[in-house]
Design an enzyme around this catalytic site. Sequence first.
Site, PDB file in Angstrom:
ATOM      1  N   ASP A  21      16.821  31.224  19.428  1.00  0.00           N
ATOM      2  CA  ASP A  21      17.082  32.272  20.416  1.00  0.00           C
ATOM      3  C   ASP A  21      18.562  32.645  20.449  1.00  0.00           C
ATOM      4  OD1 ASP A  21      16.386  34.075  22.360  1.00  0.00           O
ATOM      5  OD2 ASP A  21      16.326  32.607  23.988  1.00  0.00           O
ATOM      6  N   HIS A  53      20.281  39.013  13.777  1.00  0.00           N
ATOM      7  CA  HIS A  53      19.154  38.451  13.023  1.00  0.00           C
ATOM      8  C   HIS A  53      19.588  38.081  11.609  1.00  0.00           C
ATOM      9  CE1 HIS A  53      16.439  39.241  16.256  1.00  0.00           C
ATOM     10  NE2 HIS A  53      16.571  40.553  16.177  1.00  0.00           N
ATOM     11  N   LEU A 103      10.769  17.960   2.497  1.00  0.00           N
ATOM     12  CA  LEU A 103      10.714  18.639   3.790  1.00  0.00           C
ATOM     13  C   LEU A 103       9.850  19.894   3.712  1.00  0.00           C
ATOM     14  CD1 LEU A 103      13.452  19.287   6.359  1.00  0.00           C
ATOM     15  CD2 LEU A 103      12.401  21.282   5.325  1.00  0.00           C
TER      16      LEU A 103
END
Length: 240
Positions: free
Chosen positions: A17, A34, A128
């Site tokens: 956020d 972004h 991962l």
Amino acid sequence: MSKELQTIPQHVAIIMDGNGRWAKKRLMPRVAGHKRGVETIKRITKYANSKGIKLITLYAFSTENWGRPQDEVNFLMKLPGDFFSSFLPELIENNCRVECIGDITKLPEDTQNILNKAIAESAHCTGLVLNFAINYGGQQEMIQAIQAISQKVKEGAIEIDQIDEALVEDYLFTARYGAIAKPDLVIRTSGEQRLSNFLLWQSAYSELYFTDVLWPDFSEKDFEEALVAFSNRNRRFGKV
């Protein structure tokens, strides 16, 4: 910078956020935030991999995000192309696998193709897992699980008294992750303190960590502070 951690979370979920506010503070368009946030994803993924974290789930685009300005939505749909063109080879080199949860069939065809290509090309990796929640909503996830289970009951494949926690989890998007489907740690950046429809079932006993740092500014040091905080907590899961 590195501190000794007593416990490393296996699954970390992150609500990324603050991209828009980061850009606004700099008198830049929201899309600039972004774009910068994508660079943070790269840094944090590499750091998480170095720490031995097995799964990172990133809240990339919620079912509610379609309500944002169309120009911003269009930009967000193009971000995976930029991200994977520059970063997928490095992910594969580091044995990291790309996956998604959510209904990606509602995304533009180009975006779907980019995501599916990244998933396919990294499928052999065993390290991962970088899991993007895209067109994802926790309530919607539970609704589709309820619908699927109800259909099985209707067909006679499942008895009502067979419906328990384990069965429900088999019908969630995260079922493929088995024992690590539930995040040990949920991080939210930017100072907001809510889950915003993210992994609602899975986060029932997750440790929550909130930081005022905006996502584009979230550094390896900030991530380490979250891991240290997690390591120092006593997880009782409702018991003594």
